[in-house]
Design a protein around this motif. Structure first.
Motif, PDB file in Angstrom:
ATOM      1  N   VAL A  60       0.853  -1.190   0.000  1.00  0.00           N
ATOM      2  CA  VAL A  60       0.000   0.000   0.000  1.00  0.00           C
ATOM      3  C   VAL A  60       0.888   1.239   0.000  1.00  0.00           C
ATOM      4  N   ARG A  62       2.468   4.536   1.287  1.00  0.00           N
ATOM      5  CA  ARG A  62       2.661   5.034   2.654  1.00  0.00           C
ATOM      6  C   ARG A  62       1.779   6.235   2.938  1.00  0.00           C
ATOM      7  N   ARG A  64      -1.279   6.570   2.129  1.00  0.00           N
ATOM      8  CA  ARG A  64      -2.574   6.043   2.554  1.00  0.00           C
ATOM      9  C   ARG A  64      -2.531   5.588   4.010  1.00  0.00           C
ATOM     10  N   SER A  68       3.760  10.565   5.996  1.00  0.00           N
ATOM     11  CA  SER A  68       4.280  11.517   5.021  1.00  0.00           C
ATOM     12  C   SER A  68       5.791  11.596   5.211  1.00  0.00           C
ATOM     13  N   THR A  72       7.093   9.972  -0.257  1.00  0.00           N
ATOM     14  CA  THR A  72       5.719  10.239  -0.679  1.00  0.00           C
ATOM     15  C   THR A  72       5.558  11.616  -1.306  1.00  0.00           C
ATOM     16  N   GLN A 128       6.066   3.051  -1.249  1.00  0.00           N
ATOM     17  CA  GLN A 128       5.185   1.906  -1.000  1.00  0.00           C
ATOM     18  C   GLN A 128       5.638   1.187   0.267  1.00  0.00           C
TER      19      GLN A 128
END
Length: 133
Positions: A60, A62, A64, A68, A72, A128
């Protein structure tokens, strides 16, 4: 790890997991040798481990997860573009070719789907995170 995931991971190793895990480790070694590629080497090792045992885990973004960090933001975008040029395209191509070979058989279809997901990850791995399902 659940018994079903364990069983699928054992089959996965036989149907391309070892081959592609070695490819990810080779990419990590090449990146580490260049010294400049050290930030990508860590990500490649993490994904190599995920490539060896993908069932029971998922990837997933990061962002989400509410994290931060440098991967990202805009530097993550630049890092992904550099990765794509240096190693991402050939790892994705290897996953795609393995998926095509596995998709020919009915038994290989779940493994082909997993290789297709890994091909997408090979193109854009920075930012990710591998998490248990």
């Amino acid at each position: 790890m659940r018994p079903v995931s364990l069983f699928l991971n054992v089959l996965w190793l036989l149907f391309g997991g070892v081959w592609m895990g070695a490819g990810w480790l080779l990419a990590a070694v090449i990146m580490a040798i260049t010294i400049v590629g050290l930030p990508w080497a860590r990500a490649a090792v993490t994904i190599a481990i995920y490539t060896l045992l993908p069932f029971g885990y998922t990837v997933v973004p990061r962002a989400r997860l509410g994290r931060s960090d440098i991967g990202t933001g805009p530097l993550g975008l630049i890092g992904n573009l550099i990765w794509l040029v240096l190693a991402g395209w050939w790892l994705a191509l290897a996953h795609l070719l393995t998926a095509i070979c596995l998709a020919i058989t009915i038994i290989g279809l779940p493994f082909a789907w997993a290789h297709l997901k890994l091909a997408g990850l090979a193109l854009w791995p920075i930012g990710q995170e591998v998490v248990p399902t």
